[in-house]
Design an enzyme around this catalytic site. Structure first.
Site, PDB file in Angstrom:
ATOM      1  N   CYS A 141     104.707  40.196  15.737  1.00 54.97           N
ATOM      2  CA  CYS A 141     103.911  39.747  14.587  1.00 54.97           C
ATOM      3  C   CYS A 141     103.578  40.972  13.732  1.00 54.97           C
ATOM      4  CB  CYS A 141     102.636  39.051  15.050  1.00 54.97           C
ATOM      5  SG  CYS A 141     102.973  37.667  16.167  1.00 54.97           S
ATOM      6  N   CYS A 191      87.171  38.671  25.963  1.00 52.77           N
ATOM      7  CA  CYS A 191      88.537  38.543  25.459  1.00 52.77           C
ATOM      8  C   CYS A 191      89.416  39.418  26.358  1.00 52.77           C
ATOM      9  CB  CYS A 191      88.554  39.028  24.009  1.00 52.77           C
ATOM     10  SG  CYS A 191      90.193  39.083  23.300  1.00 52.77           S
ATOM     11  N   CYS A 236      99.871  42.514  13.515  1.00 57.60           N
ATOM     12  CA  CYS A 236      99.146  42.826  14.760  1.00 57.60           C
ATOM     13  C   CYS A 236      99.536  44.202  15.287  1.00 57.60           C
ATOM     14  CB  CYS A 236      99.439  41.768  15.804  1.00 57.60           C
ATOM     15  SG  CYS A 236      98.591  42.082  17.364  1.00 57.60           S
ATOM     16  N   CYS A 241     102.921  43.791  24.116  1.00 59.97           N
ATOM     17  CA  CYS A 241     103.302  42.418  23.766  1.00 59.97           C
ATOM     18  C   CYS A 241     104.740  42.413  23.260  1.00 59.97           C
ATOM     19  CB  CYS A 241     102.369  41.878  22.680  1.00 59.97           C
ATOM     20  SG  CYS A 241     102.699  40.151  22.235  1.00 59.97           S
ATOM     21  N   GLU A 247     101.163  37.797  25.069  1.00 59.98           N
ATOM     22  CA  GLU A 247     101.327  36.373  24.795  1.00 59.98           C
ATOM     23  C   GLU A 247     101.095  35.633  26.119  1.00 59.98           C
ATOM     24  OE1 GLU A 247     101.633  34.026  22.415  1.00 59.98           O
ATOM     25  OE2 GLU A 247     101.779  32.728  24.160  1.00 59.98           O
ATOM     26  N   CYS A 280      90.428  41.290  16.851  1.00 58.21           N
ATOM     27  CA  CYS A 280      91.749  40.670  17.020  1.00 58.21           C
ATOM     28  C   CYS A 280      92.825  41.533  16.395  1.00 58.21           C
ATOM     29  CB  CYS A 280      91.821  39.344  16.275  1.00 58.21           C
ATOM     30  SG  CYS A 280      90.932  38.035  17.033  1.00 58.21           S
ATOM     31  N   GLU A 335      93.524  46.273  27.877  1.00 58.86           N
ATOM     32  CA  GLU A 335      92.266  46.288  27.131  1.00 58.86           C
ATOM     33  C   GLU A 335      91.533  44.971  27.239  1.00 58.86           C
ATOM     34  OE1 GLU A 335      94.344  48.089  23.637  1.00 58.86           O
ATOM     35  OE2 GLU A 335      92.359  48.941  23.332  1.00 58.86           O
TER      36      GLU A 335
HETATM   37  N1  SAH Z   1      99.683  36.257  21.481  1.00 54.70           N
HETATM   38  C1  SAH Z   1      98.585  35.358  21.368  1.00 54.70           C
HETATM   39  C2  SAH Z   1      97.224  35.959  21.689  1.00 54.70           C
HETATM   40  C3  SAH Z   1      96.886  37.312  21.109  1.00 54.70           C
HETATM   41  S1  SAH Z   1      96.518  37.408  19.378  1.00 54.70           S
HETATM   42  C4  SAH Z   1      98.575  34.745  19.985  1.00 54.70           C
HETATM   43  O1  SAH Z   1      99.388  35.092  19.164  1.00 54.70           O
HETATM   44  O2  SAH Z   1      97.780  33.835  19.750  1.00 54.70           O
HETATM   45  C5  SAH Z   1      94.970  36.646  19.161  1.00 54.70           C
HETATM   46  C6  SAH Z   1      94.698  36.251  17.713  1.00 54.70           C
HETATM   47  O3  SAH Z   1      94.517  37.404  16.893  1.00 54.70           O
HETATM   48  C7  SAH Z   1      95.838  35.479  17.084  1.00 54.70           C
HETATM   49  O4  SAH Z   1      95.344  34.340  16.459  1.00 54.70           O
HETATM   50  C8  SAH Z   1      96.404  36.430  16.052  1.00 54.70           C
HETATM   51  O5  SAH Z   1      96.967  35.731  14.992  1.00 54.70           O
HETATM   52  C9  SAH Z   1      95.177  37.205  15.661  1.00 54.70           C
HETATM   53  N2  SAH Z   1      95.466  38.508  15.074  1.00 54.70           N
HETATM   54  C10 SAH Z   1      96.460  39.356  15.390  1.00 54.70           C
HETATM   55  N3  SAH Z   1      96.387  40.475  14.653  1.00 54.70           N
HETATM   56  C11 SAH Z   1      95.311  40.348  13.861  1.00 54.70           C
HETATM   57  C12 SAH Z   1      94.680  41.181  12.915  1.00 54.70           C
HETATM   58  N4  SAH Z   1      95.148  42.393  12.650  1.00 54.70           N
HETATM   59  N5  SAH Z   1      93.582  40.718  12.310  1.00 54.70           N
HETATM   60  C13 SAH Z   1      93.065  39.513  12.613  1.00 54.70           C
HETATM   61  N6  SAH Z   1      93.596  38.698  13.516  1.00 54.70           N
HETATM   62  C14 SAH Z   1      94.715  39.088  14.129  1.00 54.70           C
END
Ligand code: SAH
Length: 364
Positions: free
Chosen positions: A117, A106, A120, A113, A167, A344, A93
């Site tokens: 987390c 983006c 996410c 992934c 990541e 995000c 995506e």
């Molecule tokens: N793996 C990397 C890049 C992808 S996530 C990382 O962790 O940075 C990109 C950003 O989106 C990260 O800062 C993450 O904390 C944020 N993010 C993930 N899930 C989210 C959500 N549901 N709402 C808002 N931000 C989120």
């Protein structure tokens, strides 16, 4: 297909070397690079200034494109999300975010992934595989061609953020290869200074990135001011806890250019990490490590299976004020494309209900 060389992932010198192995002169390699990277052509057959027999040979041994766009969604705010498939049928995506003075793309570094987390949605896919340099480059080409037309120079600057699925620091080699290809002035000419790589905190790779002179900007996803909470929200913290992470950030900081700052991203989860006390804890933590940085507060983008709600606007504002009162530069990020699952943490290969402005593209 697996054996085909993805020519989109090759730099100009690599393409020159590649055509030379076919017995072609070097200038054909440069021509091919310009066609793929500057004119953003998506098939060899379109490169009509190459001899027909060379095009036929390229079709036999290589590919100009590997991703297929399955669906495109357009948000009310103009954000576009592309759901694509790799040649081995895995989801990729990409999100195109138009802004007044620049566009931001983006992109994803992996399909799915491996990190878990809890806030996410992408985590729920697990890791399908890391993407190749060519697959990374293609995402940007597809978005630009769709927004402006094939090969048309974007009217504004293009910024890239590696904040899609995956990541990026677990796929650093392919990512850096892609960035080298995209930086070429004879190609898309998107230089590393316009690129931000976001990481959940892969400490050894942060240290490695610090040694690279022509490197992208770095953002760290923090999400919690203490190990207890961060262990829960971002299990990678058990491997590289906050103090270790921030010590690596301190080393990285020494390599920043004068006006550059390290970014910390902090997703705001209602009642979980957004109290006044946690704001003070976060400020103290960052001040203790004394890193030239800024904090981006990202209101949580909700998605059905996730057990969180976004913090209220007032809470976000209070949190910001507390950080600022302790000298931390703080910004609140406006979510984009939430209605089409493009924000995000919402990338999970979702098909959403199509309306009149959205269409499904087959094989685009
Ligand atoms: N793996 C990397 C890049 C992808 S996530 C990382 O962790 O940075 C990109 C950003 O989106 C990260 O800062 C993450 O904390 C944020 N993010 C993930 N899930 C989210 C959500 N549901 N709402 C808002 N931000 C989120």
């Amino acid at each position: 297909m697996d054996k085909a060389v993805q020519l989109n992932g090759l730099s100009r010198p690599e393409l020159v070397a590649f055509v030379e192995t076919l017995g072609e002169p070097a200038y054909r390699g440069r021509q091919l690079f310009g066609a793929l990277q500057h004119r953003r052509l998506r098939s060899f057959d379109e490169i009509t200034d190459l001899p027909k027999d060379l095009r036929a040979r390229l079709n036999e041994i290589g590919t100009a494109t590997t991703l297929k766009v399955e669906s495109r969604y357009i948000s009310d705010d103009g954000t576009r999300r592309y759901l694509m498939k790799t040649h081995d049928n895995l989801p990729v995506e990409t999100v195109f975010i138009p802004e007044e003075r620049r566009d931001t793309i983006c992109f994803s570094s992996q399909s799915g992934c491996p990190l878990q987390c809890t806030f996410c949605l992408t985590a729920q896919l697990g890791l399908l595989r890391s993407l190749t340099a060519g697959e990374i480059v293609e995402q940007i080409q597809i978005a630009l061609n769709d927004a402006y037309g094939t090969g048309i120079k974007p009217p504004r600057g293009t910024n890239l953020v590696a904040m899609g699925a995956g990541e990026p620091l677990l796929n650093l080699d392919e990512l850096l290869k892609a960035l080298r290809v995209m930086a070429d002035p004879q190609g898309m000419h998107i230089v590393p200074n316009r690129v931000t790589v976001s990481t959940a905190g892969v400490v050894p790779r942060i240290l490695e990135l610090a040694t690279i002179s022509d490197r992208p900007h770095l953002a760290i996803s923090l999400a919690a001011p203490s190990d207890d909470l961060r262990n829960e929200l971002m299990p990678i913290n058990k491997r590289w806890p906050i103090d270790e992470l921030l010590s690596a950030c301190k080393i990285f900081e020494k390599t920043l250019k004068p006006n550059d700052r390290l970014t910390f991203e902090y997703v705001m989860l209602d009642g979980v990490n957004d109290s006044d006390e946690q704001a003070r804890q976060l400020a103290n933590l960052l001040n203790r490590h004394n890193i030239k940085s800024k904090v981006n507060l990202i209101p949580h983008n909700p998605a059905d299976p996730l057990p969180y709600r976004p913090s209220t606007d007032q809470t976000v504002e209070r949190f910001k004020n507390i950080l600022e009162s302790k000298g931390i530069h703080t910004y609140v990020r406006r979510p984009r494309g939430r209605d089409i699952f493009a924000a995000c943490g919402q990338l999970a290969a979702r098909q959403v209900t199509l309306n009149s402005r959205n269409e499904t593209l087959v094989g685009a």
